[in-house]
Structures are given as structure tokens and as C-alpha cells.
Design a protein around this motif. Structure first.
Motif, PDB file in Angstrom:
ATOM      1  N   ILE A 157     -36.839  39.063  25.658  1.00 29.01           N
ATOM      2  CA  ILE A 157     -37.931  38.116  25.546  1.00 29.01           C
ATOM      3  C   ILE A 157     -37.972  37.133  26.695  1.00 29.01           C
TER       4      ILE A 157
ATOM      5  N   SER B 249     -40.617  54.069  26.249  1.00 26.66           N
ATOM      6  CA  SER B 249     -41.799  54.931  26.326  1.00 26.66           C
ATOM      7  C   SER B 249     -42.074  55.550  24.975  1.00 26.66           C
TER       8      SER B 249
ATOM      9  N   ARG C 138     -36.238  52.294  14.580  1.00 26.52           N
ATOM     10  CA  ARG C 138     -37.204  51.224  14.565  1.00 26.52           C
ATOM     11  C   ARG C 138     -37.348  50.621  15.957  1.00 26.52           C
TER      12      ARG C 138
ATOM     13  N   GLN D  16     -44.730  47.018  28.604  1.00 28.68           N
ATOM     14  CA  GLN D  16     -43.308  47.136  28.278  1.00 28.68           C
ATOM     15  C   GLN D  16     -42.601  48.043  29.283  1.00 28.68           C
TER      16      GLN D  16
ATOM     17  N   PHE E  40     -46.953  42.938  26.564  1.00 28.30           N
ATOM     18  CA  PHE E  40     -45.759  43.705  26.218  1.00 28.30           C
ATOM     19  C   PHE E  40     -44.928  43.033  25.132  1.00 28.30           C
ATOM     20  N   ILE E  41     -45.328  41.837  24.748  1.00 32.97           N
ATOM     21  CA  ILE E  41     -44.546  41.122  23.750  1.00 32.97           C
ATOM     22  C   ILE E  41     -44.814  41.673  22.348  1.00 32.97           C
TER      23      ILE E  41
ATOM     24  N   GLN F  59     -43.064  38.689  12.656  1.00 31.76           N
ATOM     25  CA  GLN F  59     -41.950  39.517  12.162  1.00 31.76           C
ATOM     26  C   GLN F  59     -41.575  39.101  10.752  1.00 31.76           C
ATOM     27  N   THR F  60     -41.537  37.791  10.554  1.00 30.97           N
ATOM     28  CA  THR F  60     -41.181  37.279   9.231  1.00 30.97           C
ATOM     29  C   THR F  60     -42.307  37.550   8.234  1.00 30.97           C
TER      30      THR F  60
ATOM     31  N   LEU G  77     -43.024  36.050  16.969  1.00 25.14           N
ATOM     32  CA  LEU G  77     -41.816  36.167  16.151  1.00 25.14           C
ATOM     33  C   LEU G  77     -42.111  35.844  14.693  1.00 25.14           C
TER      34      LEU G  77
ATOM     35  N   VAL H  32     -44.833  51.996  22.297  1.00 27.64           N
ATOM     36  CA  VAL H  32     -44.574  51.297  23.557  1.00 27.64           C
ATOM     37  C   VAL H  32     -45.845  51.229  24.401  1.00 27.64           C
TER      38      VAL H  32
ATOM     39  N   LEU I  50     -44.595  33.344  22.154  1.00 27.09           N
ATOM     40  CA  LEU I  50     -43.446  34.091  21.674  1.00 27.09           C
ATOM     41  C   LEU I  50     -43.099  33.728  20.229  1.00 27.09           C
TER      42      LEU I  50
ATOM     43  N   SER J  67     -42.410  41.145   7.267  1.00 27.73           N
ATOM     44  CA  SER J  67     -41.088  41.690   6.942  1.00 27.73           C
ATOM     45  C   SER J  67     -41.133  42.682   5.776  1.00 27.73           C
TER      46      SER J  67
ATOM     47  N   LYS K  97     -43.340  45.012  21.809  1.00 28.25           N
ATOM     48  CA  LYS K  97     -41.874  44.948  21.771  1.00 28.25           C
ATOM     49  C   LYS K  97     -41.376  44.375  20.446  1.00 28.25           C
ATOM     50  N   LEU K  98     -42.016  43.296  19.988  1.00 26.46           N
ATOM     51  CA  LEU K  98     -41.489  42.610  18.808  1.00 26.46           C
ATOM     52  C   LEU K  98     -42.007  43.185  17.498  1.00 26.46           C
TER      53      LEU K  98
ATOM     54  N   LYS L 216     -31.295  38.626  12.835  1.00 29.07           N
ATOM     55  CA  LYS L 216     -32.106  38.083  11.747  1.00 29.07           C
ATOM     56  C   LYS L 216     -32.641  39.202  10.841  1.00 29.07           C
TER      57      LYS L 216
ATOM     58  N   MET M 232     -44.274  46.315   9.041  1.00 24.15           N
ATOM     59  CA  MET M 232     -43.658  45.998  10.331  1.00 24.15           C
ATOM     60  C   MET M 232     -43.330  47.274  11.091  1.00 24.15           C
ATOM     61  N   ALA M 233     -43.101  47.082  12.392  1.00 23.78           N
ATOM     62  CA  ALA M 233     -42.690  48.169  13.263  1.00 23.78           C
ATOM     63  C   ALA M 233     -43.658  49.343  13.194  1.00 23.78           C
TER      64      ALA M 233
ATOM     65  N   ASP N 108     -34.634  44.012   6.888  1.00 22.93           N
ATOM     66  CA  ASP N 108     -35.635  44.811   7.598  1.00 22.93           C
ATOM     67  C   ASP N 108     -34.958  45.931   8.381  1.00 22.93           C
TER      68      ASP N 108
ATOM     69  N   ASP O 163     -42.292  46.107  32.560  1.00 25.39           N
ATOM     70  CA  ASP O 163     -41.226  45.126  32.384  1.00 25.39           C
ATOM     71  C   ASP O 163     -39.855  45.787  32.537  1.00 25.39           C
TER      72      ASP O 163
END
Lengths: 405, 308
Positions: free
Chosen positions: A25, A405, A261, B265, B249-250, B140-141, B137, B261, B133, B144, B253-254, A270, B174-175, A276, B268
Motif C-alpha cells: 500500500i 496477473s 484469495r 497493479q 490499483f488500490i 474490507q471490513t 480498507l 488483477v 486508502l 467482510s 489489490k485490497l 486483521k 469480498m475478494a 475472512d 506497480d
């Protein structure tokens, strides 16, 4: 861990060790154009690291400026939870009168290198007097002549370094570097997210359908590929291209199957605690710290083997306060001070005598196998072998292709 | 720029005394100078450096030398075409979503909010008070796997629906593609709302009333009066959303996984981890050209047919 280390391990910690905390980050602020504007003409030291270029030194202002600039990884030093101050640093300033500018801006070896390389290549001061790089990065910095020799006369405590860490392949006799902390990479899991199931093998991480989409690996190549190669029965102290590629294929299979993941730095902590992430490759100190609040978290060093690394103090070329930096290193090589740090960060201390201090002061830490490993634990730990510059380029390109990728 | 240079001759013809004319001639240019200098140093020079860097060969240890290696572009396209395409797709989805969410909001703020207008404006801008950022983040929570949002989505069958259309790959939020697109939409939504608001706020309500007087239904009034008049805002908003989203790319990524992707990213990673500067520079250039082409095509279409 000193004299109990089995002979296989006292082989020098090869230069190819692992880094930790790949918090990418931090790179966010680094614009593409900034980098593009950086000089692209590198120096040309010998390719295979036979003779290394020597680092330029600046005039030492240590006597007139009682100051030292130290860049380190986040959450890698003792902090007083109440005052948010750093007790060992405060004591150092009190004892020596030297003020420490402690900056937690070392999130990732590659990223940090990308940040300071243009300055070092141009022969400029980086604004830092000392930082802690992982073994393989130290190897590169020495090879390129970007770090200065330590003046051991200013570090009388240097003799306290653990025997196994004294003669490393990338820095025989510790001329340029001294370890700050060491640690393992193993497997962590959250029983709440796995349904109480234990996750103890790399195979489980990569193929167990019940973990699908809830597994992360470290973006640190030497950790992730290292653990997978070990699980495949390969010796990571002397693997071949074919071994490396086989491990990459194995990870790619898991990735394509949707098992993974993501690839993370230490930002896995976290989500792992929350559930998660059900299971992941993780660094010892992080998980030991997490376990304090989440005692149910599991951590195993796989039977097939885990990786072992150190982060090391180095003094960059053109540092303005070299002597102060050496005074600082000397201070942390006092077993009592190091014990205080290890008691908080829960990594492996490289200083002899810190265990004896903790046996008295905090026996639970002194007994923890992940902090003071016994020979049996250590026999599972292996060191990723040093890579030639050509290999380093080739492997990291392959790894990046897989992870990004 | 055009307007400034345009006024210079007009002023000079009006002035009669030669010294005055000379002054009025150079003042506009002098005022332009800092801006031009700024752009030259921080835009033109880096662009040229970036381009020349993409044509270099070598390694970190040995240094890079210019060899005019155009093949790097083929390599970049060949290796990372899916990521490029994916970035464009995600950015386009986020832009459409932001428009759908932002237009009604901007409309309400501009025309119906009355004295709450300023409060709402501040609320739209408020997320910028904290870092990009941190906001990502926070998602994410929010999303979750063990959080309330996900369990609610599960209970109403949303997760199954998303999985069926391929936006997620399991019963979590997520993800996934879904999370990345949501993150992009959220992060760039203010860039959509503000230009929309600006153009809708200028809208003369009498025009819509006139449409009503001429027996246009509210829908027709919107379609033939409000929408065309807000088009400059729509174009500006979509561009301000799409362009940064395509290079982001944030979020991927997160909030994403290993299958989501985006090209940012990759760039970077190539710049900061692999240290393959030529490939990274080439990828940056490919992205730049691609976005430029898309934007030009879009502006031409939107600009000639409907704006005028």
C-alpha cells in the motif's frame, strides 16, 4: 539458538532470505512519473557479486549533530501501549544524548529499494543513517556498493551476535551488517473459519476444497515458493530452475482453481483474526502478537519445513551520522535491551544472552518455540539459497507474472 | 489557453500608444509562463523520459541503455492483454454505476434540496477528508465474510444471484469482481456527482416548465430538455470517473482476488517489485494510449451529435 543449532543450519544464512511485511500500500503515493524521471543509468558492479563496489562515505557529523535517522519496518520495535512511546529508544536517548528519528517507512524490501536506489546510484545522501534490510536485500546492497563497512570499534557488543548468524554467505564475518530480528514463515489458521479443522500442511492450503477462496500466500517470493518447494520435498538451499518452476506451477494451479484469495504482505493479520482468511502463510512474530488477543489462532511450522530469515542493520552510503548509527546498533546488542524488544515484537533475537534475561523476566516468552526455538524446531527451518543477479531477475519476473496477473 | 491568446490581439488593436501595446502583449504570455513551465517540467519531461525508458534494455545491476527495443510493446500487450481489457471493463462498469447512482442524487441536490443543498454538497465531498486508502480498507471490513452486510446479502439471496452472474465466485462478497467494482464506484462517485451537479444547477427551470406547457410529459421533459442540457456534466463526470478508475490499483489489490488483477497493479509490481522499468514504462504507455483513444472516440461522439 546459538550453539544448539544443528550443523545443517549453521550454514550461513544465505543471502536469499525472506523479507517480511510486504505492505504494498505504501507504494500508492509513488507516482509512475516520479519513477520514470529517476535516472536509469545504473552503476555496473561485477555481475555475480565476486568483488563489490565500495560505498562512498560522507563527512561524519555525529559529533556535532546528536541525531540518528533510522528507517524500520512497521510494528517492529517495543512500544509502551499506554503512552505510545518506544521505551528502548527513549532510554537510548537518555543514555547517549542522541536523538533517534525513528521512521516506519520500510514496508517492503523491493519497494524500499526502489525508493532509495536513485539516490544511492547518484551518490547522494538518502537522509537515513541506518535501516533494517532482509538478508537477500543486504546481499544486493553490498554487491552494488550501497552500504558502508561497520566500524566494529564503535560496536563493542558485536561479539554478542548468535554464532549461527556470524558467518553468513552474503557478509562473511559481518563486515557490513548485523541482524536486528529473525523469524520463520509457517502456516497460520483461524479455527473459527475452518470449522475447527487444523491446517498443518502446504497441500491443504493449496488444495483443500473447504478452504477455497479463503487462503492467502505471502507476496514475498522466498517465503511462498520456499514453503511450497519444501512441501514438494525439494531442498531450498540448493534447488534448480526445474524445482522452482514446478513450485510456481503448483501455486498457479491453486490460483486458477480459485483457491487463493490473494498474495499479501503483513496486511493478512486483521482478516485472519476476523476469519475472512481461514488459513495463510504467515510470519511468526505477527501471529504470536495476534495470539495475545485471539488465543484460538493456530500456527504451525509444517513438518515438510519452513523458512528462516533475518532483517539486518545496514548503514547506507553517504550517511551523515554513521558513528551515531553504530552507537545505536551497539546499544541494541546489549542482551538486556534486545530482550525488551523481543518481549514485545516476538521475533527471534539474534543477541546471545537475551533468552537468559527473559527466562527471569517473562518465562512464557522464553519458552515459546517460535521466539526461542530449540534444536528440534530449528531443524525444520531452512534458508532459501542465494540467487545470482540473473536468477533474481528471472525468478522475480516469473513470480510477479503469477502474483500480479 | 486559446482564450487568453485570443484576447491579446483584441486588446492591442484597441490601444493606441505603442508602449502600452507592448505591455498588453506580453502580460498574458507572462501569466501563462508558470503554468506552461509547470506542465513542461512535470508532464512533458516525465512523458518523454517514460517513453525513452520503455525502449531501454538492461538490468538493475548493469544499468539500462537505450536500444530502441520496440518489441517490448508486443511483449507487454501479449503478456498483459487480459489485465488491460479487465481494467477497461471494470472502469466502464464503475462509471455506468456511478452515473446511475450519481445522476438522481445530483438532480435532487441541484433542483430539490433547497437550503439543504450546501449540507449535501459537503456530505458528497466529505469522504475526501480522509485518505483514499483508509476508505478502501474500510470496505474490507464492510464486506467482510463474517460481517452483517454479507450475511444479509446471503439471507436475501443476493450472494447466489451474484455468483450466478459470475460477479463473485463463492457465497461471500469480498475478494471478488463485485467488490472491486463497488470499491471503484464508491471511490470515484464524487467525481461523477460534482460535474453533474454543476451542470444541473445551471439548468433554467423555466425551460422544463415550458416543456410542460407544451404538453410534454415529465419523462419527455426530462428526455428532451433536462438530459441534453446536463450532457456536459455527464461527459465531464464519466471522464473524471473512467480515467482514474482504469488506472487504479488500490481497489483491485485490497478488494479483489488473484483473478481480478488490474493493469495498474501490474505496472506497480513491475516498477516496484520486479524493477523491470522498460516493461512497466511500456505498459504505462499502452494504458495511456488506450485511454486516450477511448476518450477521444467518446468525446467526439458525445460532443458533435448531442452537445451542440
Amino acid at each position: 539458538m546459538n550453539d544448539q543449532i544443528p550443523p545443517t543450519l549453521s550454514v550461513s544464512l544465505a543471502r536469499g532470505l525472506l523479507s517480511r511485511r510486504t505492505l504494498m500500500i505504501g507504494a500508492a503515493g509513488l507516482g509512475v512519473t516520479t519513477l520514470a524521471a529517476c535516472g536509469s543509468k545504473g552503476r555496473s558492479p561485477s555481475a555475480s557479486g565476486g568483488t563489490s563496489a565500495s560505498a562512498k562515505s560522507a563527512q561524519d557529523m555525529s559529533a556535532s549533530e546528536k541525531l540518528v535517522n533510522w528507517s524500520n519496518w512497521p510494528e517492529y520495535i517495543d512500544v509502551d501501549d499506554k503512552t505510545q512511546k518506544r521505551p528502548t529508544l527513549e532510554a537510548f536517548t537518555k543514555q547517549t544524548g542522541i536523538k533517534v528519528n525513528y521512521t516506519e517507512d520500510y514496508n517492503d524490501n523491493d519497494e524500499f529499494y526502489a525508493k532509495v536506489r536513485p539516490l544511492l546510484a547518484a551518490g547522494n545522501d538518502t537522509g537515513r543513517d541506518v535501516w533494517c534490510s532482509t538478508d537477500w536485500m543486504v546481499a544486493r546492497l553490498i554487491r552494488q556498493g550501497y552500504v558502508q563497512k561497520l566500524d566494529l570499534a564503535n560496536i563493542p557488543n558485536h561479539g554478542n551476535v548468535e554464532d549461527s548468524l556470524k558467518n553468513v554467505e552474503f557478509d562473511p564475518g559481518r563486515v557490513y551488517s548485523l541482524p536486528w530480528q529473525s523469524g520463520f514463515a509457517g502456516i497460520a489458521y483461524n479455527p473459527k473459519a475452518t470449522g475447527g479443522k487444523k491446517v498443518e500442511t502446504v497441500d491443504q492450503l493449496l488444495t483443500d476444497p473447504s478452504l477455497k477462496g479463503k487462503v492467502t500466500l505471502l507476496s514475498e517470493m522466498r517465503d511462498s515458493v520456499g514453503l511450497v518447494m519444501l512441501a514438494m520435498g525439494k531442498d531450498i538451499t540448493k534447488f534448480t530452475d526445474a524445482d522452482f518452476n514446478a513450485a510456481i506451477d503448483e501455486i498457479k494451479k491453486a490460483k486458477d482453481a480459485g483457491q487463493l484469495r490473494g498474495f499479501t504482505g503483513n496486511e493478512y493479520t486483521k482478516p485472519l483474526a476476523a476469519g475472512d482468511i481461514a488459513a495463510c502463510i504467515a510470519w511468526t512474530g505477527d501471529v504470536v502478537q495476534l495470539q495475545a488477543e485471539n488465543p484460538s489462532l493456530g500456527y504451525v511450522l509444517p513438518q515438510t519445513g519452513c523458512t528462516l530469515w533475518s532483517d539486518n542493520f545496514v548503514i547506507p552510503a553517504m550517511a551523515k551520522h554513521k558513528k551515531n548509527a553504530e552507537t545505536l546498533i551497539n546499544y541494541y546488542y546489549d542482551p538486556k535491551v534486545m530482550a525488551q524488544v523481543v518481549d514485545y515484537v516476538n521475533y527471534i533475537a539474534p543477541v546471545k544472552g537475551s533468552k537468559e534475561v527473559l527466562v527471569k523476566e517473562d518465562p512464557s516468552v522464553a519458552k515459546n518455540q517460535l521466539i526461542f526455538p530449540d534444536p528440534q524446531t530449528l531443524s525444520r527451518a531452512h534458508v532459501f539459497r542465494g540467487l545470482t543477479p540473473a536468477e533474481e531477475t528471472k525468478y522475480s519476473a516469473k513470480w510477479a507474472e503469477l502474483t500480479a496477473s | 489557453m486559446a482564450s487568453v491568446t485570443g484576447t491579446a490581439p483584441a486588446l492591442s488593436t484597441g490601444a493606441s500608444a505603442p508602449p502600452e501595446r507592448r505591455r498588453s502583449n506580453w502580460v498574458p504570455y507572462a501569466l501563462l509562463l508558470p503554468g506552461l513551465l509547470w506542465l513542461f517540467v512535470f508532464f512533458v519531461v516525465p512523458m518523454i523520459t517514460l517513453f525513452s525508458q520503455s525502449l531501454q534494455e538492461g538490468s538493475i545491476d548493469e544499468g539500462y541503455t537505450f536500444t530502441g527495443n520496440v518489441g517490448i510493446y508486443a511483449e507487454a500487450l501479449q503478456s498483459y492483454f487480459p489485465q488491460l481489457l479487465r481494467s477497461i471493463g471494470y472502469a466502464a462498469s464503475a462509471t455506468v454505476l456511478a452515473l446511475l447512482l450519481g445522476y438522481p442524487l445530483a438532480y435532487f441536490m441541484a433542483l430539490k434540496a433547497g437550503r439543504w443543498k450546501n449540507v449535501l454538497l459537503v456530505l458528497v465531498i466529505a469522504p475526501f477528508f480522509t485518505s483514499f486508502l483508509i476508505r478502501t480498507l474500510a470496505w474490507q471490513t464492510i464486506l467482510s465474510d463474517v460481517g452483517p452486510v454479507t450475511s444479509f446479502a446471503r439471507s436475501i439471496g443476493l450472494t447466489n444471484l451474484l455468483q450466478a452472474v459470475g460477479l463473485t465466485s463463492n457465497d461471500n462478497l469480498m475478494a471478488s469482481k463485485f467488490a472491486v467494482i463497488c470499491g471503484l464506484t464508491y471511490n470515484f462517485l464524487p467525481f461523477m456527482i460534482l460535474p453533474l451537479y454543476a451542470s444541473l444547477e445551471r439548468l433554467d427551470p423555466r425551460l422544463v416548465e415550458a416543456a410542460g406547457d407544451l404538453y410534454a410529459s415529465p419523462a419527455q421533459g426530462f428526455r428532451f430538455v433536462t438530459w441534453p442540457l446536463s450532457l456536459p456534466g455527464v461527459v465531464a463526470g464519466t471522464l473524471l470517473t473512467f480515467i482514474p478508475a482504469a488506472g487504479d490499483f488500490i481497489n483491485s489489490k485490497l478488494l479483489g482476488n488473484t483473478q481480478t488483477v488490474m493493469i495498474g497493479q501490474v505496472i506497480d509490481a513491475q516498477f516496484l517489485r520486479v524493477l523491470n522499468y522498460p516493461l512497466a514504462a511500456a505498459l504505462s504507455f499502452v494504458l495511456l494510449v488506450l485511454i486516450l483513444a477511448l476518450v477521444m472516440a467518446y468525446v467526439r461522439k458525445a460532443g458533435t451529435e448531442e452537445l451542440v
